[in-house]
Design a protein around this motif. Structure first.
Motif, PDB file in Angstrom:
ATOM      1  N   THR A   1      -7.808   7.368   5.449  1.00  0.00           N
ATOM      2  CA  THR A   1      -7.185   6.201   6.078  1.00  0.00           C
ATOM      3  C   THR A   1      -7.525   6.122   7.560  1.00  0.00           C
TER       4      THR A   1
ATOM      5  N   LEU B   1      -3.736  -2.295   2.134  1.00  0.00           N
ATOM      6  CA  LEU B   1      -4.299  -1.089   1.538  1.00  0.00           C
ATOM      7  C   LEU B   1      -4.477  -0.017   2.610  1.00  0.00           C
ATOM      8  N   LYS B   2      -4.239   1.213   2.239  1.00  0.00           N
ATOM      9  CA  LYS B   2      -4.307   2.304   3.212  1.00  0.00           C
ATOM     10  C   LYS B   2      -5.723   2.497   3.757  1.00  0.00           C
ATOM     11  N   GLN B   3      -6.721   2.184   2.965  1.00  0.00           N
ATOM     12  CA  GLN B   3      -8.099   2.393   3.400  1.00  0.00           C
ATOM     13  C   GLN B   3      -8.735   1.134   3.972  1.00  0.00           C
TER      14      GLN B   3
ATOM     15  N   SER C   1     -11.537  -5.015  -0.051  1.00  0.00           N
ATOM     16  CA  SER C   1     -10.279  -4.626   0.582  1.00  0.00           C
ATOM     17  C   SER C   1      -9.333  -5.809   0.711  1.00  0.00           C
TER      18      SER C   1
ATOM     19  N   TYR D   1      -6.848   6.103  -3.066  1.00  0.00           N
ATOM     20  CA  TYR D   1      -7.348   6.102  -1.682  1.00  0.00           C
ATOM     21  C   TYR D   1      -7.601   7.535  -1.257  1.00  0.00           C
TER      22      TYR D   1
ATOM     23  N   SER E   1      -8.466  -0.619   6.876  1.00  0.00           N
ATOM     24  CA  SER E   1      -8.992  -0.592   8.245  1.00  0.00           C
ATOM     25  C   SER E   1     -10.233   0.291   8.349  1.00  0.00           C
TER      26      SER E   1
ATOM     27  N   GLN F   1       0.469   3.458  -3.030  1.00  0.00           N
ATOM     28  CA  GLN F   1      -0.797   4.122  -3.358  1.00  0.00           C
ATOM     29  C   GLN F   1      -0.616   5.641  -3.358  1.00  0.00           C
TER      30      GLN F   1
ATOM     31  N   GLU G   1      -2.454   9.340  -2.863  1.00  0.00           N
ATOM     32  CA  GLU G   1      -3.601   9.982  -2.224  1.00  0.00           C
ATOM     33  C   GLU G   1      -4.478  10.674  -3.257  1.00  0.00           C
TER      34      GLU G   1
ATOM     35  N   GLY H   1       0.788  -1.229   0.000  1.00  0.00           N
ATOM     36  CA  GLY H   1       0.000   0.000   0.000  1.00  0.00           C
ATOM     37  C   GLY H   1       0.816   1.273   0.000  1.00  0.00           C
ATOM     38  N   PHE H   2       2.109   1.185   0.300  1.00  0.00           N
ATOM     39  CA  PHE H   2       2.922   2.404   0.319  1.00  0.00           C
ATOM     40  C   PHE H   2       3.075   2.991  -1.084  1.00  0.00           C
TER      41      PHE H   2
END
Length: 387
Positions: A131, A199-201, A195, A128, A203, A122, A124, A119-120
């Motif tokens: 977060t 992935l940053k989103q 998900s 995503y 959680s 991704q 913004e 996910g790093f």
């Protein structure tokens, strides 16, 4: 004449000769075998292939694994979940993570393999947006445990299996074909609808999915701690506290608790751990007088991971008058010494029972003119936190 009539009857009803009967039996047997073989071949050709049915708890998932390896039974019109990457998009990579999951007593429970996205990579506002995900406050956990003791409530613990995989993706996210499924010069990518871990989103999406379902069961979300949900109808009261994929459920009605468990299991697939024993690094032991909380196991894990099990114990977590600069980009030697001092303090107090519900050590920004003023300030802060 009677003898002639008897001979005529015998000739009329005369059975076949023995060798003729044997030949007919062999012929009939061979014919039956031929018919049986032909019937088996025809049945094998007409036999339907086994149909795979997706479990009901995965009704929101789209499981269409692409066949990247040619098999004799594969067809050219096989529907897959792969697409070609749009020009304005980028595909994130993934990796397999293997983990040994242990029980509370240290025994091996199972071996797990996770497909985790990187996910790093991704961007913004491209793949995503938010977060942020709420987690319960430790003071809420302790307060709830205190209430269960005073009210003599039932308190159980749940664990959601593969929690993040239940989240829905609103963004357009693409991932490269996972290792082991891709071929050389692969140009296709996976379009993610649900998900994945990493992935940053992930959680945040899981939190939204879980809390929305609890509200559909007529649970009310607390305004003081948004991870706390309360069901109250008449004299029945059930409380649910969530922390990522860990859930505490308590209340005064066992029937309603069991009903809530079944509803959660049907929707998400949960593991019922029954009475609460270990949560957020806190060991919970039920006694005749109430609950005993201990962080001995958690403390020993910290010392083991930092390779400080054999360090020298310290009576205080920090030296008096020690001043540390921020050291955000270049930590100094005194920072490491301060950390080792804290680890030494943990080594000296691994089984210490920390009973207060809430406590805080903070340097005051305003100096009180008297002890009475300091006490009023402390009282004001306490009342604010309780409210």
């Amino acid at each position: 004449m009677e003898q002639d009539q008897q001979m005529d009857r015998d000739q009329t009803n005369e059975p076949s000769r023995p060798h003729e009967t044997h030949d007919m039996d062999e012929t009939s047997k061979n014919n039956d075998e031929i018919k049986t073989n032909e019937g088996e071949e025809a049945q094998a050709k007409k036999r339907p292939t086994r149909t795979w049915t997706q479990p009901s708890r995965f009704k929101d998932f789209v499981i269409q694994v692409p066949l990247l390896v040619t098999h004799p039974t594969s067809t050219s019109n096989k529907v897959t979940s792969t697409e070609y990457l749009p020009e304005e998009k980028q595909a994130i990579d993934s990796k397999w993570v293997y983990k040994i999951k242990l029980r509370q007593n240290g025994e091996v429970e199972k071996y797990k393999a996770h497909l985790v996205t990187k996910g790093f990579n991704q961007m913004e506002r491209v793949d995503y947006h938010d977060t942020f995900a709420l987690v319960t406050k430790l003071v809420t956990v302790r307060s709830l445990l205190e209430i269960t003791v005073k009210m003599d409530w039932i308190i159980h613990q749940l664990d959601v299996n593969n929690a993040f995989l239940h989240g829905d993706l609103d963004e357009e996210v693409y991932m490269k074909i996972p290792q082991g499924f891709s071929i050389d010069n692969e140009t296709r990518v996976c379009r993610l609808r649900k998900s994945l871990y990493g992935l940053k989103q992930a959680s945040r999406n899981w939190y939204h999915k879980f809390t929305t379902f609890l509200r559909s069961l007529n649970f009310r979300q607390s305004k003081a701690d948004h991870s706390l949900f309360i069901y109250e109808v008449g004299s029945i009261m059930v409380v649910v506290l969530i922390y990522v994929d860990g859930v505490i459920i308590t209340g005064n009605n066992l029937t309603k608790i069991q009903e809530t468990k079944k509803q959660l299991d049907y929707e998400f697939s949960i593991k019922d751990l029954d009475p609460l024993k270990y949560f957020l690094g806190i060991e919970v032991a039920k006694t005749r007088d109430g609950l005993v909380l201990s962080q001995r196991k958690y403390t020993l894990e910290i010392l083991k991971n930092s390779e400080k099990l054999g360090c020298k114990p310290s009576a205080f977590p920090i030296e008096k008058g020690l001043k540390l600069d921020k050291g955000e980009t270049d930590p100094q030697k005194n920072h490491l010494e301060a950390v080792n001092r804290v680890l030494g303090y943990l080594k000296a107090t691994p089984g210490q029972v920390r009973t207060p519900i809430s406590w805080r050590t903070k340097k005051q920004s305003v100096v009180s003119r008297s002890s009475a003023e300091a006490e009023y300030r402390a009282m004001s802060s306490t009342v604010s936190e309780i409210i």
